[in-house]
Write a protein that holds these residues in place. Structure first.
Motif, short mmCIF file in Angstrom:
data_model
loop_
_atom_site.label_atom_id
_atom_site.label_comp_id
_atom_site.label_asym_id
_atom_site.label_seq_id
_atom_site.Cartn_x
_atom_site.Cartn_y
_atom_site.Cartn_z
N VAL A 450 -36.13 31.27 50.64
CA VAL A 450 -35.36 30.04 50.59
C VAL A 450 -34.11 30.17 49.73
O VAL A 450 -33.12 29.49 49.95
N GLY A 451 -34.14 31.07 48.75
CA GLY A 451 -32.99 31.22 47.86
C GLY A 451 -31.91 32.15 48.38
O GLY A 451 -30.86 32.28 47.75
N LEU A 452 -32.13 32.78 49.53
CA LEU A 452 -31.17 33.76 50.05
C LEU A 452 -30.13 33.05 50.91
O LEU A 452 -30.13 33.13 52.14
N ASP A 473 -37.41 25.37 54.97
CA ASP A 473 -36.78 26.40 54.13
C ASP A 473 -35.50 26.94 54.76
O ASP A 473 -34.71 27.62 54.09
N LEU A 474 -35.29 26.62 56.04
CA LEU A 474 -34.05 27.03 56.70
C LEU A 474 -32.86 26.17 56.28
O LEU A 474 -31.72 26.48 56.62
N ASN A 475 -33.13 25.11 55.55
CA ASN A 475 -32.10 24.10 55.26
C ASN A 475 -30.84 24.69 54.66
O ASN A 475 -29.72 24.38 55.11
N ASN A 476 -30.99 25.52 53.63
CA ASN A 476 -29.82 26.03 52.90
C ASN A 476 -29.20 27.27 53.53
O ASN A 476 -28.21 27.79 53.00
N MET A 477 -29.76 27.74 54.63
CA MET A 477 -29.25 28.96 55.27
C MET A 477 -28.20 28.57 56.32
O MET A 477 -28.36 28.83 57.51
N GLU A 504 -29.03 22.11 63.82
CA GLU A 504 -27.76 21.71 64.43
C GLU A 504 -26.57 22.12 63.57
O GLU A 504 -25.48 22.37 64.09
N GLY A 505 -26.77 22.22 62.28
CA GLY A 505 -25.68 22.58 61.38
C GLY A 505 -25.39 24.07 61.31
O GLY A 505 -24.41 24.48 60.68
N LYS A 506 -26.23 24.89 61.93
CA LYS A 506 -26.04 26.34 61.88
C LYS A 506 -25.17 26.76 63.08
O LYS A 506 -25.65 27.27 64.08
N LYS A 507 -23.88 26.54 62.92
CA LYS A 507 -22.93 26.66 64.03
C LYS A 507 -22.83 28.08 64.57
O LYS A 507 -22.36 28.28 65.70
N GLY A 508 -23.24 29.06 63.78
CA GLY A 508 -23.10 30.45 64.21
C GLY A 508 -24.20 30.94 65.12
O GLY A 508 -24.11 32.05 65.69
#
Length: 712
Positions: A450-452, A473-477, A504-508
């Protein structure tokens, strides 16, 4: 794409094109055309102005017929697929439909058939300006690129970069390369010297790979990044973006050539011409060394002491003794084991001893059969930035790897026996790429992930309850790119956690796989699975979506509207409760696979199949299998390959008439084990003018209904 063996136009109905026809005839039959290996004439204009009609007049001209031994007319579809076009050219030339899947084999076959022949090839309805694709298509028509053509291309690219600067052109004209005994290699060196300084070291680095090596663009960029070659004055660009930009610049200058795209949904591979490979060795100097079985290391003591970058191509254990020379290379930064295929002679014992000596190592690649286990002494490599075990038979990555706090890339793809990764991943704070593609025995995502927050590649996560990895845990990635496979979605018991994942926010992200458990019992909650799926909305630019074992009765609401304008591939497998699939207007979909959805009774025919009423659907390939409740299917006119298998209830298959377009594009039709199927394009068979292959197996109810004369 269709092929016309005979092309006709009523000459008496064509007016006002006499002057154009005479000019083009002079180009086709004039001396200039005779003096060139391949002469190319372009006829350009708006749609409907008569380009095809004019070309047909030329094609059927008696003087043209007399001058050319062979004439070929190929009509190109909207998609300029080089492999498909080349296959069609071969088919018309030889009368054989071999469907080559390998570019090299196809090009050799075409060269053999066209060698020493004067031929006319017409490509009709072409709407593309991609120079790289044109060069690939031209290759078999004018022979494989040799020394002189490659040198001319390289110099041409140099001159193109000079623009209209007369001084630079004059300087090139007076260059010493024209008086050299080996002007070809020196001409290529000229293109190297013209490179910006940052690109020179990237090109020289490629000397570590053998001739005919197939480069993966991303793999090479990660290597360059680990070596520290991708510093850029524009701080807003990631190192990876800089690397891709540099690679494309090298390709544009002909240092790389696209080898093949493989399957259209796979990343293309790139090769380097043999002479370019020779050039990399020529400019690399004493700091680089590529060793294979044929090379002798005697007398290189001093060179090994200066060595910084080393790669090894070996296939037999007897050659491993040459690696002992590396003990002199205390300042080594790169150690690559390339294409090692020696399962009986691996390198663990050698590596255990040498790792403590390689304090400055940044890149370590131990792929394929080079090792069976990872020595724990790897923990001594504190400066390591790139670590690749892909394709090796290792079963675990030891905890010492989590002490490599400078690590940027850890690649374990296709390690089919891998069962565990280090638990203390939180120490790898600089990790940007973790590739776990195709690791079927790996069933736990390391804790501390989660910290990466710098991660860009995280190809797979396994969702667990209790102390395991949570989907939230995917939130901050937010920097994730490329492919993501979420396994164990059934373990998400709270839709809020799914929402917190912020897919949805992981545009890549361009490819997303979501898999629920394949155990269908009373513990399965179809309502909860729908609510969780509703919260796992992907980014709108997604290119590929694969859903497996989903237990809901319908797809989420975000799947109904025109949410995705880039989605080209959709796979839905083993969704036992899915009743209706309503996709909205997916106007970009090219490939559709729906399999083993036992309760599915309806596919939104006017949506998924035909696109909107005023826009041609790009759907090209459809596979339907084992959906027992589906009674009928209406196929889009644009589909080229249709496969329907294992249906008990299906009674009819027809073509869509939404677009009012006949004939259809269907080339391959396979219908297997559909025992109640009675109607197959009935009264529409006259529209199947592109059909090349039809297989109907074990469809008993069709025996009396299939049109007489076509049933075999």
């Amino acid at each position: 794409m269709a092929v016309y063996v005979r092309v006709t136009t009523d000459k008496s109905r064509v007016f006002g094109r006499e002057a154009d026809q005479e000019k083009l005839l002079s180009k086709l039959l004039g001396d200039d055309a005779y003096n060139q290996n391949v002469s190319i004439i372009s006829i350009v204009g708006l749609g409907g102005v008569g380009k095809t009609t004019l070309t047909q007049l030329l094609y059927n001209n008696e003087n043209v017929k007399a001058q050319f031994e062979l004439k070929v007319w190929v009509c190109v579809s909207d998609e300029f697929d080089v492999l498909t076009i080349s296959n069609k050219i071969y088919e018309v030339v030889t009368g054989e439909n071999k469907n080559f899947v390998n570019f090299d084999q196809l090009h050799l076959a075409l060269q053999e058939k066209l060698s020493n022949k004067r031929f006319l090839l017409v490509l009709d309805n072409v709407w593309i300006e991609d120079q790289d694709k044109w060069e690939v298509l031209e290759k078999p028509l004018k022979g494989a690129p040799g020394r002189l053509p490659l040198a001319l291309i390289a110099i041409g690219r140099v001159l193109k970069g000079k623009g209209s600067d007369e001084y630079e052109w004059d300087r090139l004209l007076k260059s010493e390369i024209w008086s050299s005994n080996d002007s070809i290699l020196l001409a290529l060196k000229l293109s190297y010297y013209d490179l910006p300084s940052q690109l020179k070291q990237l090109f020289a680095y490629c000397c570590l790979f053998p001739k005919d090596y197939e480069f993966n663009k991303k793999e090479l960029v990660l290597l360059w990044m680990a070596e520290g070659f991708l510093n850029h004055p524009n701080g807003n660009m990631s190192m990876e973006s800089v690397g891709f930009e540099y690679f494309e610049e090298l390709q544009a200058r002909s240092f790389f050539q696209q080898h093949s795209a493989g399957h259209k949904y796979m990343e293309p591979k790139y090769t380097m011409h043999d002479l370019m490979n020779d050039l990399t060795i020529s400019v690399a100097g004493d700091f680089f060394y590529f060793l294979d079985a044929k090379m002798d290391v005697n007398g290189r003591n001093k060179a090994f002491e200066k060595l910084r970058h080393f790669s090894y191509l070996g296939r037999r254990g007897a050659e491993n003794g040459k690696l002992e020379e590396l003990r002199r290379s205390e300042h080594l930064r790169t150690l690559l084991m390339v294409l090692v295929r020696s399962p009986y002679y691996t390198l663990e014992n050698f590596l255990v001893d040498i790792f403590p000596q390689l304090q400055f190592l940044r890149v370590l690649s131990l792929t394929q059969d080079s090792i069976r286990y990872v020595p724990r002494s790897i923990g001594a490599l504190k400066h390591l930035r790139y670590l690749n075990f892909s394709g090796s038979p290792i079963q675990q990555v030891p905890k010492e790897v989590s002490e490599l706090y400078n690590l940027q890339s850890l690649l374990v793809s296709h390690c089919r026996w891998l069962t565990s990764l280090p638990t203390s991943f939180h120490k790898l704070i600089k990790l940007r790429h973790l590739d776990m593609t195709n690791t079927p025995l790996l069933k736990k995502t390391p804790s501390g992930m989660v910290g990466l927050t710098s991660l860009q590649t995280l190809s797979k996560v396994i969702i667990e309850r209790a102390n395991g990895f949570k989907v939230s845990d995917l939130n901050n990635m937010s920097n994730l790119q490329g492919e993501l496979f979420i396994e164990g979605v059934e373990e998400v018991t709270d839709p809020q956690q799914a929402m917190d994942a912020n897919l949805e926010g992981k545009k890549g992200l361009v490819s997303l796989d979501m898999e629920w458990s394949d155990v269908f019992d009373e513990s399965q909650n179809s309502v909860l699975e729908y609510e969780v799926f509703q919260m796992l909305k992907p980014p709108s630019k997604l290119n590929r979506l694969n859903i497996s074992n989903y237990g809901g009765m319908k797809f989420p609401s975000w799947f109904v509207g025109p949410s995705f304008d880039k989605l080209t591939l959709l796979i839905i497998i083993d969704c036992p409760n899915l009743v209706e699939l309503s996709t909205g207007v997916i106007s970009t979909l090219e490939y559709l696979n729906i399999s083993f959805c036992k309760k599915l009774v309806s596919i939104g025919e006017n949506e998924i199949n035909a696109g909107s009423s005023n826009r041609k659907s790009p759907l090209r390939e459809v596979r339907l299998c084992g959906c027992d409740s589906l009674e009928s299917y209406i196929c889009a006119n644009t589909v080229e390959k249709l496969c329907i298998e294992d249906f008990d209830s299906m009674t009819s298959v027809t073509m869509s008439t939404t677009l009012q377009e006949l004939p259809t594009s269907l080339k391959s039709l396979a219908v297997h084990r559909c025992k109640n199927l009675k109607s197959l394009f009935y009264e529409q068979l006259q529209s199947l003018t592109s059909l090349e292959e039809m297989r109907i197996i074990k469809c008993e109810s069709m025996d009396d209904s299939f049109p007489c004369g076509l049933w075999l």
